[in-house]
Write a protein that holds these residues in place. Sequence first.
Motif: not given
Length: 250
Positions: A103, A106, A130-131, A134
């Motif tokens: 992550s 991100t 989250p990554f 993104a």
Amino acid sequence: MATQSTKLAVLIDADNAQPAVVEGLLAEIAKYGTATVKRIYGDWTGPQLKGWKEALLTHAIQPIQQFRYTTGKNATDSALIIDAMDLLYSGRLGGFCIVSSDSDFTRLAARVREAGLVVYGFGEKKTPAPFVSACDKFIYTEILVAKDDEAVSPAPPSGAQLKQDTRLMNLLRNAVEAASDDSGWAFLGAIGNVIAKQAPEFDSRNYGYQKLSELVAASGLFEIEKRKTGDGSTTSIYVRRLAKRSRRGG
């Protein structure tokens, strides 16, 4: 989105990627553009990355040495991010492929997208959300390795099994509705674009189907129509929600 002529930088975090994916990875990347930069980051003085060395020679991937200055700190991430920003400011590229399940990338993915470039992420299914979110598109590397052993691949789930996945069903329904014209028909390519914006990690192969058209058909929710386009030499696929059956007798 990128095209096959788009110049892409492929940046691999060797600490968080497996060499078994490299062949399928590069074949997948070729669908989106040309890998003009191919770099992999790690501490090549230790034995832990030994499995990567043959793959680097075969596929002309440049290893970038990054020593572990402090135990417990991942210097590889910093080196990859610095190089990515240098490449971004060079103005020579149309997009990035970031290969990692970490992550920590991100913000890098978000920054590259802010600059107007496309970002493709590649990582294992354990990659933090989250990554994944993104990136413009995120491909799970498990499906890239599975290609090598299709003979033992399990049968894809049936329509009844697919319908148990509420999120998938809602994703398909909403995408068809968003892309449809006044008659309810939606071009399959437009449906795929809508889904990609809502769920970067979506890929029909995650559900056992090689193509989106196959997954849509298997769901049993839609009517599918093939139409000749242009001079009749090509075919486009259109999709429409099945009409609800009347409960009254006919």
